[in-house]
Design a protein around this motif. Structure first.
Motif, PDB file in Angstrom:
ATOM      1  N   ARG A  48       0.832  -1.211   0.000  1.00 29.91           N
ATOM      2  CA  ARG A  48       0.000   0.000   0.000  1.00 29.91           C
ATOM      3  C   ARG A  48       0.867   1.262   0.000  1.00 29.91           C
ATOM      4  NH1 ARG A  48      -5.435  -1.146   1.339  1.00 29.91           N
ATOM      5  NH2 ARG A  48      -5.701  -3.333   1.926  1.00 29.91           N
ATOM      6  N   PHE A  49       1.943   1.245   0.771  1.00 36.14           N
ATOM      7  CA  PHE A  49       2.866   2.384   0.806  1.00 36.14           C
ATOM      8  C   PHE A  49       3.457   2.638  -0.582  1.00 36.14           C
ATOM      9  CE2 PHE A  49       7.158   4.056   1.101  1.00 36.14           C
ATOM     10  CZ  PHE A  49       6.958   5.220   1.826  1.00 36.14           C
ATOM     11  N   LEU A  50       3.933   1.572  -1.226  1.00 33.40           N
ATOM     12  CA  LEU A  50       4.520   1.709  -2.562  1.00 33.40           C
ATOM     13  C   LEU A  50       3.496   2.192  -3.581  1.00 33.40           C
ATOM     14  CD1 LEU A  50       6.768  -1.460  -2.649  1.00 33.40           C
ATOM     15  CD2 LEU A  50       7.533   0.915  -2.532  1.00 33.40           C
ATOM     16  N   ARG A  51       2.283   1.640  -3.524  1.00 36.38           N
ATOM     17  CA  ARG A  51       1.227   2.079  -4.444  1.00 36.38           C
ATOM     18  C   ARG A  51       0.949   3.567  -4.271  1.00 36.38           C
ATOM     19  NH1 ARG A  51      -4.177   0.216  -2.601  1.00 36.38           N
ATOM     20  NH2 ARG A  51      -3.760   1.983  -1.271  1.00 36.38           N
ATOM     21  N   ASP A  52       0.817   4.011  -3.028  1.00 38.15           N
ATOM     22  CA  ASP A  52       0.526   5.421  -2.773  1.00 38.15           C
ATOM     23  C   ASP A  52       1.692   6.318  -3.181  1.00 38.15           C
ATOM     24  OD1 ASP A  52      -1.912   4.579  -1.797  1.00 38.15           O
ATOM     25  OD2 ASP A  52      -1.341   4.785   0.318  1.00 38.15           O
ATOM     26  N   ALA A  53       2.912   5.865  -2.957  1.00 42.83           N
ATOM     27  CA  ALA A  53       4.084   6.655  -3.350  1.00 42.83           C
ATOM     28  C   ALA A  53       4.152   6.795  -4.865  1.00 42.83           C
ATOM     29  CB  ALA A  53       5.362   5.994  -2.818  1.00 42.83           C
ATOM     30  N   ILE A  54       3.882   5.714  -5.580  1.00 45.03           N
ATOM     31  CA  ILE A  54       3.906   5.769  -7.045  1.00 45.03           C
ATOM     32  C   ILE A  54       2.794   6.667  -7.559  1.00 45.03           C
ATOM     33  CG2 ILE A  54       3.531   4.392  -9.135  1.00 45.03           C
ATOM     34  CD1 ILE A  54       5.056   2.116  -7.629  1.00 45.03           C
ATOM     35  N   ARG A  55       1.630   6.566  -6.980  1.00 43.11           N
ATOM     36  CA  ARG A  55       0.523   7.444  -7.390  1.00 43.11           C
ATOM     37  C   ARG A  55       0.899   8.905  -7.169  1.00 43.11           C
ATOM     38  NH1 ARG A  55      -4.841   4.351  -5.103  1.00 43.11           N
ATOM     39  NH2 ARG A  55      -4.946   2.821  -6.767  1.00 43.11           N
ATOM     40  N   GLY A  56       1.568   9.183  -6.065  1.00 43.61           N
ATOM     41  CA  GLY A  56       1.999  10.557  -5.794  1.00 43.61           C
ATOM     42  C   GLY A  56       2.965  11.067  -6.842  1.00 43.61           C
ATOM     43  N   LEU A  57       3.878  10.203  -7.279  1.00 48.54           N
ATOM     44  CA  LEU A  57       4.831  10.595  -8.318  1.00 48.54           C
ATOM     45  C   LEU A  57       4.135  10.820  -9.651  1.00 48.54           C
ATOM     46  CD1 LEU A  57       7.817   8.204  -7.551  1.00 48.54           C
ATOM     47  CD2 LEU A  57       7.738  10.677  -7.209  1.00 48.54           C
ATOM     48  N   VAL A  58       3.216   9.938  -9.991  1.00 52.24           N
ATOM     49  CA  VAL A  58       2.489  10.069 -11.253  1.00 52.24           C
ATOM     50  C   VAL A  58       1.658  11.342 -11.241  1.00 52.24           C
ATOM     51  CG1 VAL A  58       0.669   9.044 -12.677  1.00 52.24           C
ATOM     52  CG2 VAL A  58       2.483   7.607 -11.752  1.00 52.24           C
ATOM     53  N   ASP A  59       0.952  11.590 -10.149  1.00 47.70           N
ATOM     54  CA  ASP A  59       0.129  12.795 -10.049  1.00 47.70           C
ATOM     55  C   ASP A  59       0.968  14.056 -10.155  1.00 47.70           C
ATOM     56  OD1 ASP A  59      -2.085  11.183  -9.764  1.00 47.70           O
ATOM     57  OD2 ASP A  59      -2.231  11.444  -7.587  1.00 47.70           O
ATOM     58  N   ARG A  60       2.162  14.014  -9.589  1.00 47.34           N
ATOM     59  CA  ARG A  60       3.038  15.174  -9.609  1.00 47.34           C
ATOM     60  C   ARG A  60       3.561  15.457 -11.012  1.00 47.34           C
ATOM     61  NH1 ARG A  60       8.456  14.792  -6.349  1.00 47.34           N
ATOM     62  NH2 ARG A  60       9.007  13.740  -8.255  1.00 47.34           N
ATOM     63  N   ASP A  61       3.751  14.399 -11.798  1.00 41.61           N
ATOM     64  CA  ASP A  61       4.325  14.542 -13.139  1.00 41.61           C
ATOM     65  C   ASP A  61       3.294  14.877 -14.211  1.00 41.61           C
ATOM     66  OD1 ASP A  61       6.843  14.082 -12.180  1.00 41.61           O
ATOM     67  OD2 ASP A  61       6.856  11.948 -12.692  1.00 41.61           O
ATOM     68  N   GLU A  62       2.002  14.791 -13.890  1.00 38.63           N
ATOM     69  CA  GLU A  62       0.987  15.092 -14.887  1.00 38.63           C
ATOM     70  C   GLU A  62       0.934  16.594 -15.118  1.00 38.63           C
ATOM     71  OE1 GLU A  62      -2.781  13.468 -13.777  1.00 38.63           O
ATOM     72  OE2 GLU A  62      -2.054  11.404 -13.905  1.00 38.63           O
ATOM     73  N   PRO A  63       0.805  16.996 -16.399  1.00 44.24           N
ATOM     74  CA  PRO A  63       0.730  18.426 -16.677  1.00 44.24           C
ATOM     75  C   PRO A  63      -0.588  18.992 -16.134  1.00 44.24           C
ATOM     76  CG  PRO A  63       0.401  17.135 -18.685  1.00 44.24           C
ATOM     77  CD  PRO A  63       0.750  16.179 -17.568  1.00 44.24           C
ATOM     78  N   PRO A  64      -0.597  20.270 -15.795  1.00 40.73           N
ATOM     79  CA  PRO A  64      -1.831  20.873 -15.275  1.00 40.73           C
ATOM     80  C   PRO A  64      -2.917  20.863 -16.338  1.00 40.73           C
ATOM     81  CG  PRO A  64      -0.045  22.489 -15.388  1.00 40.73           C
ATOM     82  CD  PRO A  64       0.497  21.183 -15.853  1.00 40.73           C
ATOM     83  N   SER A  65      -4.148  20.759 -15.893  1.00 38.81           N
ATOM     84  CA  SER A  65      -5.285  20.768 -16.819  1.00 38.81           C
ATOM     85  C   SER A  65      -5.474  22.173 -17.381  1.00 38.81           C
ATOM     86  CB  SER A  65      -6.567  20.374 -16.107  1.00 38.81           C
ATOM     87  OG  SER A  65      -6.385  19.295 -15.270  1.00 38.81           O
ATOM     88  N   PRO A  66      -5.792  22.259 -18.669  1.00 40.40           N
ATOM     89  CA  PRO A  66      -6.058  23.589 -19.226  1.00 40.40           C
ATOM     90  C   PRO A  66      -7.365  24.119 -18.651  1.00 40.40           C
ATOM     91  CG  PRO A  66      -6.374  21.873 -20.898  1.00 40.40           C
ATOM     92  CD  PRO A  66      -5.877  21.215 -19.644  1.00 40.40           C
ATOM     93  N   GLY A  67      -7.394  25.365 -18.422  1.00 40.76           N
ATOM     94  CA  GLY A  67      -8.671  25.862 -17.954  1.00 40.76           C
ATOM     95  C   GLY A  67      -8.565  26.962 -17.043  1.00 40.76           C
TER      96      GLY A  67
END
Length: 67
Positions: A48-67
């Motif tokens: 669970r720790f690894l899953r959450d850490a990876i999700r945090g990295l992925v979320d951080r690397d996503e470009p901001p939504s236009p709008g």
């Protein structure tokens, strides 16, 4: 599935639940095993720790939504 799940099978189920929905039988057997096995609870915590850490990295690397 037998209600007596081995640590090996419990670890497999812990991994599989990250990718798919476990059946009710699998969930029940895994939950029963985790109640009595400290080692597998630790593995669950680590997964669970690894899953959450990876999700945090992925979320951080996503470009901001236009709008």
């Amino acid at each position: 599935m037998s209600p007596d799940v081995s640590c090996r099978r419990a670890t497999e189920l812990l991994s599989e639940q990250l990718d798919r929905e476990l059946s009710l039988e699998e969930k029940a057997a895994l939950k029963a095993h985790l109640l009595i096995c400290r080692g597998c609870r630790a593995v669950d915590h680590q997964f669970r720790f690894l899953r959450d850490a990876i999700r945090g990295l992925v979320d951080r690397d996503e470009p901001p939504s236009p709008g």
